[in-house]
Scaffold this motif. Structure first.
Motif, PDB file in Angstrom:
ATOM      1  N   ASP A   1       1.004  -1.249   0.159  1.00 21.39           N
ATOM      2  CA  ASP A   1      -0.052   0.091   0.066  1.00 21.39           C
ATOM      3  C   ASP A   1       0.891   1.327  -0.029  1.00 21.39           C
ATOM      4  O   ASP A   1       1.956   1.417   0.660  1.00 21.39           O
ATOM      5  N   ILE A   2       0.362   2.475  -0.770  1.00 28.42           N
ATOM      6  CA  ILE A   2       1.190   3.471  -0.609  1.00 28.42           C
ATOM      7  C   ILE A   2       1.100   4.177   0.813  1.00 28.42           C
ATOM      8  O   ILE A   2       1.875   4.984   0.955  1.00 28.42           O
ATOM      9  N   SER A   3       0.123   3.698   1.683  1.00 28.29           N
ATOM     10  CA  SER A   3      -0.223   4.307   2.837  1.00 28.29           C
ATOM     11  C   SER A   3       0.385   3.596   3.991  1.00 28.29           C
ATOM     12  O   SER A   3      -0.311   2.318   4.323  1.00 28.29           O
ATOM     13  N   GLU A   4       1.153   3.929   4.803  1.00 21.30           N
ATOM     14  CA  GLU A   4       1.549   2.905   6.088  1.00 21.30           C
ATOM     15  C   GLU A   4       0.715   2.911   7.031  1.00 21.30           C
ATOM     16  O   GLU A   4       0.323   1.668   7.468  1.00 21.30           O
ATOM     17  N   PHE A   5      -0.400   3.833   6.999  1.00 22.86           N
ATOM     18  CA  PHE A   5      -1.561   3.610   8.036  1.00 22.86           C
ATOM     19  C   PHE A   5      -2.407   2.618   7.720  1.00 22.86           C
ATOM     20  O   PHE A   5      -2.906   1.681   8.313  1.00 22.86           O
ATOM     21  N   SER A   6      -2.744   2.512   6.135  1.00 18.30           N
ATOM     22  CA  SER A   6      -3.791   1.366   5.730  1.00 18.30           C
ATOM     23  C   SER A   6      -2.973   0.187   5.763  1.00 18.30           C
ATOM     24  O   SER A   6      -3.610  -0.764   6.172  1.00 18.30           O
ATOM     25  N   LEU A   7      -1.678   0.052   5.746  1.00 17.87           N
ATOM     26  CA  LEU A   7      -0.813  -1.244   5.821  1.00 17.87           C
ATOM     27  C   LEU A   7      -0.857  -1.676   7.420  1.00 17.87           C
ATOM     28  O   LEU A   7      -0.858  -3.249   7.368  1.00 17.87           O
ATOM     29  N   GLN A   8      -0.950  -0.920   8.249  1.00 15.81           N
ATOM     30  CA  GLN A   8      -0.874  -1.344   9.632  1.00 15.81           C
ATOM     31  C   GLN A   8      -2.327  -1.962   9.729  1.00 15.81           C
ATOM     32  O   GLN A   8      -2.270  -3.273  10.724  1.00 15.81           O
ATOM     33  N   LYS A   9      -3.148  -1.863   8.985  1.00 17.06           N
ATOM     34  CA  LYS A   9      -4.830  -2.374   9.407  1.00 17.06           C
ATOM     35  C   LYS A   9      -4.508  -3.962   8.982  1.00 17.06           C
ATOM     36  O   LYS A   9      -5.000  -4.743   9.677  1.00 17.06           O
ATOM     37  N   ALA A  10      -3.646  -3.859   7.791  1.00 15.45           N
ATOM     38  CA  ALA A  10      -3.833  -5.423   7.294  1.00 15.45           C
ATOM     39  C   ALA A  10      -2.655  -6.323   8.021  1.00 15.45           C
ATOM     40  O   ALA A  10      -2.742  -7.442   8.483  1.00 15.45           O
ATOM     41  N   ARG A  11      -1.697  -5.590   8.571  1.00 16.15           N
ATOM     42  CA  ARG A  11      -0.744  -6.088   9.722  1.00 16.15           C
ATOM     43  C   ARG A  11      -1.587  -6.619  10.861  1.00 16.15           C
ATOM     44  O   ARG A  11      -1.305  -7.874  11.408  1.00 16.15           O
ATOM     45  N   ARG A  12      -2.335  -6.051  11.165  1.00 18.78           N
ATOM     46  CA  ARG A  12      -3.203  -6.321  12.658  1.00 18.78           C
ATOM     47  C   ARG A  12      -3.887  -7.679  12.104  1.00 18.78           C
ATOM     48  O   ARG A  12      -4.018  -8.449  13.219  1.00 18.78           O
ATOM     49  N   LEU A  13      -4.652  -7.620  11.148  1.00 16.96           N
ATOM     50  CA  LEU A  13      -5.431  -8.602  10.667  1.00 16.96           C
ATOM     51  C   LEU A  13      -4.722 -10.011  10.483  1.00 16.96           C
ATOM     52  O   LEU A  13      -5.214 -10.996  11.142  1.00 16.96           O
TER      53      LEU A  13
END
Length: 224
Positions: free
Chosen positions: A47-59
């Motif tokens: 993702d271009i957004s680290e914030f969005s990527l963190q959501k995927a990491r948590r899941l």
């Protein structure tokens, strides 16, 4: 884990393989599902957004799948750490997806591309033709009251006529059972846009009128 109709249609387009990359992954639901169902060995969540990527990491961490996942921030295909047999680019405009494919063409040339444009699907089909990618399969899905177009393409030559760019070469070739409903929806959208354009933009008005004409011809052909 269950997916909605949009993500489910995307998942159906993905064949079992070693590695999948999900560009613009956001919450990471699709990649998580693919790993859970063992449709692939690894998923690159990009993702271009680290914030969005963190959501995927948590899941992925919550599901205990972190050992089969990679996460990277970057612009489109530039975020890929290693080659993926299949690359998903979904949930963006068709112009944006075309740009991702064009900038990352060298990295994506051996991959199957599974794309879902939120808007401008005809523009994306024309762009794929220009960039040397051939559409293999297409699907339609409805989720949350919205229509979605899904395309699968690989490197290869293709030439699409006006109707194929508009409605999809595979959807037309198969007379997809959902195509008539989608066509009726596109006619309503174009008619509304035509009313607005008729007040001052003759070029746009002519384009919308032509779109309506083509969709109506497609509907008549489907009903024949």
């Amino acid at each position: 884990m269950e997916l909605d109709a949009r993500l489910g249609a995307l998942a159906q387009m993905i064949e079992p393989c070693d590695a999948v990359a999900d560009i613009g992954t956001d919450h990471g639901f699709l990649g998580a599902y693919l790993l859970q169902q063992n449709r692939c060995n690894r998923v690159q969540f990009c993702d271009i957004s680290e914030f969005s990527l963190q959501k995927a990491r948590r899941l992925i961490d919550e599901m205990g799948l972190g050992h089969r996942a990679d996460f990277s921030v970057g612009d489109g295909a530039m975020a890929l750490r290693y080659p993926a047999q299949q690359v998903v680019i979904a949930g963006m405009g068709g112009v944006t997806i075309e740009g991702i494919v064009e900038r990352g063409r060298e990295r994506l040339k051996e991959s199957a591309l599974i794309m879902q444009p939120n808007v401008a699907a005809p523009h994306l089909r024309a762009g794929l033709q220009r960039l040397g990618f051939r559409i293999e399969r297409e699907a339609l899905a409805r989720a949350g009251g919205r229509w979605y177009v899904i395309l699968r393409a690989r490197q290869g030559r293709a030439e699409y006529d006006e109707k194929e760019q508009l409605a999809g070469p595979d959807l037309l070739a198969r007379r997809d059972p959902m195509l008539q409903g989608y066509a009726a929806f596109r006619i309503r959208v174009a008619q509304k846009a035509l009313k607005g354009a008729s007040r001052g933009n003759e070029e746009k008005a002519a384009a919308f009128a032509r779109e309506i004409e083509l969709w109506e011809e497609i509907v008549q052909w489907l009903q024949a």
